[in-house]
Structure formats: C-alpha cells, structure tokens
Design a protein around this motif. Sequence first.
Motif, PDB file in Angstrom:
ATOM      1  N   ASN A  36     -64.592 -46.490 -84.029  1.00  0.00           N
ATOM      2  CA  ASN A  36     -64.780 -45.148 -84.550  1.00  0.00           C
ATOM      3  C   ASN A  36     -63.426 -44.438 -84.545  1.00  0.00           C
ATOM      4  O   ASN A  36     -62.382 -45.091 -84.509  1.00  0.00           O
ATOM      5  CB  ASN A  36     -65.818 -44.390 -83.710  1.00  0.00           C
ATOM      6  N   ASP A  37     -63.440 -43.119 -84.592  1.00  0.00           N
ATOM      7  CA  ASP A  37     -62.203 -42.337 -84.550  1.00  0.00           C
ATOM      8  C   ASP A  37     -62.301 -41.294 -83.444  1.00  0.00           C
ATOM      9  O   ASP A  37     -61.955 -40.137 -83.626  1.00  0.00           O
ATOM     10  CB  ASP A  37     -61.952 -41.673 -85.911  1.00  0.00           C
ATOM     11  N   LEU A  38     -62.800 -41.735 -82.300  1.00  0.00           N
ATOM     12  CA  LEU A  38     -62.954 -40.837 -81.163  1.00  0.00           C
ATOM     13  C   LEU A  38     -61.600 -40.577 -80.513  1.00  0.00           C
ATOM     14  O   LEU A  38     -60.729 -41.446 -80.481  1.00  0.00           O
ATOM     15  CB  LEU A  38     -63.920 -41.445 -80.151  1.00  0.00           C
ATOM     16  N   GLN A  39     -61.429 -39.378 -79.972  1.00  0.00           N
ATOM     17  CA  GLN A  39     -60.171 -38.969 -79.363  1.00  0.00           C
ATOM     18  C   GLN A  39     -60.434 -38.374 -77.992  1.00  0.00           C
ATOM     19  O   GLN A  39     -61.566 -38.127 -77.602  1.00  0.00           O
ATOM     20  CB  GLN A  39     -59.454 -37.966 -80.271  1.00  0.00           C
ATOM     21  N   GLY A  40     -59.333 -38.165 -77.270  1.00  0.00           N
ATOM     22  CA  GLY A  40     -59.450 -37.582 -75.945  1.00  0.00           C
ATOM     23  C   GLY A  40     -59.653 -38.638 -74.885  1.00  0.00           C
ATOM     24  O   GLY A  40     -59.705 -39.840 -75.166  1.00  0.00           O
ATOM     25  N   PRO A  41     -59.795 -38.237 -73.629  1.00  0.00           N
ATOM     26  CA  PRO A  41     -59.890 -39.182 -72.519  1.00  0.00           C
ATOM     27  C   PRO A  41     -61.318 -39.629 -72.228  1.00  0.00           C
ATOM     28  O   PRO A  41     -62.285 -39.074 -72.758  1.00  0.00           O
ATOM     29  CB  PRO A  41     -59.349 -38.364 -71.342  1.00  0.00           C
ATOM     30  N   ILE A  42     -61.434 -40.642 -71.395  1.00  0.00           N
ATOM     31  CA  ILE A  42     -62.718 -40.970 -70.774  1.00  0.00           C
ATOM     32  C   ILE A  42     -62.982 -39.903 -69.717  1.00  0.00           C
ATOM     33  O   ILE A  42     -62.157 -39.697 -68.820  1.00  0.00           O
ATOM     34  CB  ILE A  42     -62.687 -42.358 -70.123  1.00  0.00           C
ATOM     35  N   PRO A  43     -64.087 -39.187 -69.799  1.00  0.00           N
ATOM     36  CA  PRO A  43     -64.316 -38.094 -68.856  1.00  0.00           C
ATOM     37  C   PRO A  43     -64.359 -38.580 -67.403  1.00  0.00           C
ATOM     38  O   PRO A  43     -65.108 -39.497 -67.066  1.00  0.00           O
ATOM     39  CB  PRO A  43     -65.679 -37.536 -69.283  1.00  0.00           C
ATOM     40  N   THR A  44     -63.570 -37.950 -66.566  1.00  0.00           N
ATOM     41  CA  THR A  44     -63.608 -38.293 -65.139  1.00  0.00           C
ATOM     42  C   THR A  44     -64.947 -37.926 -64.528  1.00  0.00           C
ATOM     43  O   THR A  44     -65.351 -38.497 -63.510  1.00  0.00           O
ATOM     44  CB  THR A  44     -62.480 -37.572 -64.380  1.00  0.00           C
ATOM     45  N   GLU A  45     -65.657 -36.978 -65.159  1.00  0.00           N
ATOM     46  CA  GLU A  45     -66.953 -36.541 -64.622  1.00  0.00           C
ATOM     47  C   GLU A  45     -67.965 -37.682 -64.567  1.00  0.00           C
ATOM     48  O   GLU A  45     -68.913 -37.622 -63.772  1.00  0.00           O
ATOM     49  CB  GLU A  45     -67.517 -35.397 -65.477  1.00  0.00           C
ATOM     50  N   ASN A  80     -59.155 -43.834 -80.837  1.00  0.00           N
ATOM     51  CA  ASN A  80     -57.884 -43.167 -80.539  1.00  0.00           C
ATOM     52  C   ASN A  80     -57.969 -42.440 -79.200  1.00  0.00           C
ATOM     53  O   ASN A  80     -57.400 -41.360 -79.029  1.00  0.00           O
ATOM     54  CB  ASN A  80     -57.506 -42.187 -81.656  1.00  0.00           C
ATOM     55  N   LEU A  81     -58.689 -43.028 -78.265  1.00  0.00           N
ATOM     56  CA  LEU A  81     -58.832 -42.422 -76.949  1.00  0.00           C
ATOM     57  C   LEU A  81     -57.505 -42.462 -76.210  1.00  0.00           C
ATOM     58  O   LEU A  81     -56.723 -43.415 -76.339  1.00  0.00           O
ATOM     59  CB  LEU A  81     -59.914 -43.148 -76.160  1.00  0.00           C
ATOM     60  N   ASP A  82     -57.254 -41.438 -75.411  1.00  0.00           N
ATOM     61  CA  ASP A  82     -55.970 -41.356 -74.714  1.00  0.00           C
ATOM     62  C   ASP A  82     -56.188 -40.946 -73.267  1.00  0.00           C
ATOM     63  O   ASP A  82     -57.308 -40.930 -72.758  1.00  0.00           O
ATOM     64  CB  ASP A  82     -55.026 -40.386 -75.443  1.00  0.00           C
ATOM     65  N   GLY A  83     -55.095 -40.596 -72.619  1.00  0.00           N
ATOM     66  CA  GLY A  83     -55.170 -40.241 -71.211  1.00  0.00           C
ATOM     67  C   GLY A  83     -55.269 -41.478 -70.343  1.00  0.00           C
ATOM     68  O   GLY A  83     -55.175 -42.610 -70.808  1.00  0.00           O
ATOM     69  N   SER A  84     -55.462 -41.259 -69.079  1.00  0.00           N
ATOM     70  CA  SER A  84     -55.555 -42.373 -68.131  1.00  0.00           C
ATOM     71  C   SER A  84     -57.002 -42.822 -67.969  1.00  0.00           C
ATOM     72  O   SER A  84     -57.935 -42.061 -68.225  1.00  0.00           O
ATOM     73  CB  SER A  84     -54.986 -41.962 -66.771  1.00  0.00           C
ATOM     74  N   SER A 136     -50.991 -48.366 -73.794  1.00  0.00           N
ATOM     75  CA  SER A 136     -49.682 -48.123 -73.172  1.00  0.00           C
ATOM     76  C   SER A 136     -49.863 -47.980 -71.668  1.00  0.00           C
ATOM     77  O   SER A 136     -49.284 -47.098 -71.024  1.00  0.00           O
ATOM     78  CB  SER A 136     -49.028 -46.865 -73.772  1.00  0.00           C
ATOM     79  N   LEU A 137     -50.667 -48.847 -71.102  1.00  0.00           N
ATOM     80  CA  LEU A 137     -50.990 -48.791 -69.683  1.00  0.00           C
ATOM     81  C   LEU A 137     -49.856 -49.370 -68.846  1.00  0.00           C
ATOM     82  O   LEU A 137     -49.139 -50.277 -69.276  1.00  0.00           O
ATOM     83  CB  LEU A 137     -52.292 -49.543 -69.419  1.00  0.00           C
ATOM     84  N   THR A 138     -49.705 -48.841 -67.645  1.00  0.00           N
ATOM     85  CA  THR A 138     -48.602 -49.228 -66.766  1.00  0.00           C
ATOM     86  C   THR A 138     -49.141 -49.775 -65.447  1.00  0.00           C
ATOM     87  O   THR A 138     -50.344 -49.817 -65.209  1.00  0.00           O
ATOM     88  CB  THR A 138     -47.696 -48.024 -66.496  1.00  0.00           C
ATOM     89  N   GLY A 139     -48.210 -50.160 -64.580  1.00  0.00           N
ATOM     90  CA  GLY A 139     -48.577 -50.651 -63.255  1.00  0.00           C
ATOM     91  C   GLY A 139     -48.640 -52.157 -63.207  1.00  0.00           C
ATOM     92  O   GLY A 139     -48.313 -52.858 -64.167  1.00  0.00           O
ATOM     93  N   GLY A 140     -49.055 -52.664 -62.060  1.00  0.00           N
ATOM     94  CA  GLY A 140     -49.115 -54.096 -61.849  1.00  0.00           C
ATOM     95  C   GLY A 140     -50.530 -54.642 -61.888  1.00  0.00           C
ATOM     96  O   GLY A 140     -51.492 -53.928 -62.179  1.00  0.00           O
ATOM     97  N   ILE A 141     -50.623 -55.933 -61.604  1.00  0.00           N
ATOM     98  CA  ILE A 141     -51.909 -56.614 -61.554  1.00  0.00           C
ATOM     99  C   ILE A 141     -52.306 -56.772 -60.083  1.00  0.00           C
ATOM    100  O   ILE A 141     -51.698 -57.562 -59.352  1.00  0.00           O
ATOM    101  CB  ILE A 141     -51.845 -58.004 -62.226  1.00  0.00           C
ATOM    102  N   PRO A 142     -53.292 -56.030 -59.608  1.00  0.00           N
ATOM    103  CA  PRO A 142     -53.673 -56.120 -58.196  1.00  0.00           C
ATOM    104  C   PRO A 142     -54.412 -57.415 -57.886  1.00  0.00           C
ATOM    105  O   PRO A 142     -55.037 -58.030 -58.754  1.00  0.00           O
ATOM    106  CB  PRO A 142     -54.582 -54.903 -57.996  1.00  0.00           C
ATOM    107  N   ARG A 143     -54.346 -57.813 -56.636  1.00  0.00           N
ATOM    108  CA  ARG A 143     -54.946 -59.076 -56.221  1.00  0.00           C
ATOM    109  C   ARG A 143     -56.455 -59.090 -56.411  1.00  0.00           C
ATOM    110  O   ARG A 143     -57.043 -60.148 -56.656  1.00  0.00           O
ATOM    111  CB  ARG A 143     -54.592 -59.354 -54.758  1.00  0.00           C
TER     112      ARG A 143
END
Length: 277
Positions: A36-45, A80-84, A136-143
């Motif tokens: 789809n063409d959804l935008q914005g973040p995944i709600p933390t709620e 087009n979802l963004d944020g963390s 554009s996710l960052t960080g490492g691969i946890p065990r």
Amino acid sequence: LPVIRRIHWGGQSAIGALPPEVRSLVYLQEFNVSFNDLQGPIPTEWFDTPPPRNTTVLVPEVELQYYLPYLYLVDVGFNNLDGSVPLGFWSCPSLRFVYLSNNVFTGQALPSEEYLKDAESISSPFLEDIWIDNNSLTGGIPRWIFSLANLKSFIAERNLLDGTLPDLDNVVGGLPATMQVLDLSFNNMTGFLPAALFEGDGLNYLYLDNNQFNGKLPTYEPPEIPVLVDVWLHNNQLTGKIPDAFGADWSNLAEFRLQTNQLTGTVVSGCLEPLRW
C-alpha cells in the motif's frame, strides 16, 4: 468489542497511518496491509504495557500482559512506513511471521540482549520468519536471533547494520536446525565468519556479500546431509588461502561467489552440476 482475528488489506492503494486503536483488537492474529502507500511509524501503543483490567480497552474476562497476545503475523512490507521499530514489538508473545521489508524504517533494528534483560522480557519463541530488508535500520545482530528454535529465515539485506556476527561456534547447536535462509548482504558487517555457518543441517541460502567481513575462511565440520544451494561471500575483505576442503561436500550447490576478496587457492566443489560464479 468485535472479535476480529484477521485484517488482510494488502494491495489496496491504502494511504494514511497505522492506527493506534488496533491494540484494542484483543483477539487479532493476522495483520497484513502490505503493498500500500501507508506512512508514519508503527504505533508504540500497540506494545505498551496494558492498563488495568477494569478499563474498556480489554475484554474483561481475559487477563493479559500484552495488548495483542495472539498476534502471530505482521506484514507491513512495501509501504512508506518510517521511524523506528518499537523494541516491544519483538516481545509480542505469539509472534511468528514478521515482514517489514521495503519501507524507510530507521534506528535500531533489533533489541539487544541487555535490553531484553533489563525490560524483563524475552523475544517470542515462535518466530519463524524475520524480514527487515530494504530499510535503513542500524545496529548489530544480537545472539538471541540464533537461539530461536523455530527460525526459518532471517532476511536483513540492504540496511545499515554493523558489528560482528555472534560467536556461533561457541553457541550450543550453532545455527537453528530449522534455519533455511540467512541474508545479511549489503550492510556494514565486519569480523570473521563462524564455522557454524557452514555446518548447519538445514541452511540452503547464505548471502553475506557486500559487507566488510574479514579474516580467513573457516575450517568446518561438514553436515551429514549437505543442503547449501547458494553461498555468496563476494565483495568482502576475506583473506588467506581457501581451505583445501572448503565446499567439497556441497553437492547441491548452484551458486558460489567469492570474487572481490583477497583470497588465494582454488575451490574443489562436490557439486555435480556446473557452478555459476
């Protein structure tokens, strides 16, 4: 509240944001709004600690520690979802299939072991597919990723991941026996390649190309039934002589890519078909 167990609204040219009110759907199991063409973040709620039972948000007779306790499939790919990605997302207790591909998510891809410990939380033990590629996710691969007993595919290509792979050679069992696909290509990963990557009984597709892995190719104990089909290690910083038996037991191999490294020697493959390099 209505008992809604499945929301499938993929490929509908939908616009707008993901509503926080989804968390009120206590019995929701599948949430698919891909393509789809959804935008914005995944709600933390969606993943907050629920309020007391006497509120109207929850079904009164159900005691819950999470808003979405039965949610096992989340597919928001190709939007087009963004944020963390909310760190609490990974503790959703029934989660099995996660498809976040082809969005513009940023920030830390996966919670660390320390975060899970401090939050007195654990990742869902049922996770089978984790697709977070093309963001554009960052960080490492946890065990903890490699301790998931049911994990089949972990696809994280084309992000900004860095750091080293967990020392799988010192993890009991190495790779999950169920794991079929591991794709970390086009990131900024460094360090050596654990021998356990080549010892798995189930791994078919290994894509580690276009990173900064270094060191020598490992000597490994071949699995009883070799099932590797693709091994892509090209465009890294691997050095040294290729071990004499490296790849000799891979009878199902279709593509083996080592170019653009600093390796010497030759590869003797056990594959009966012509290899593509």
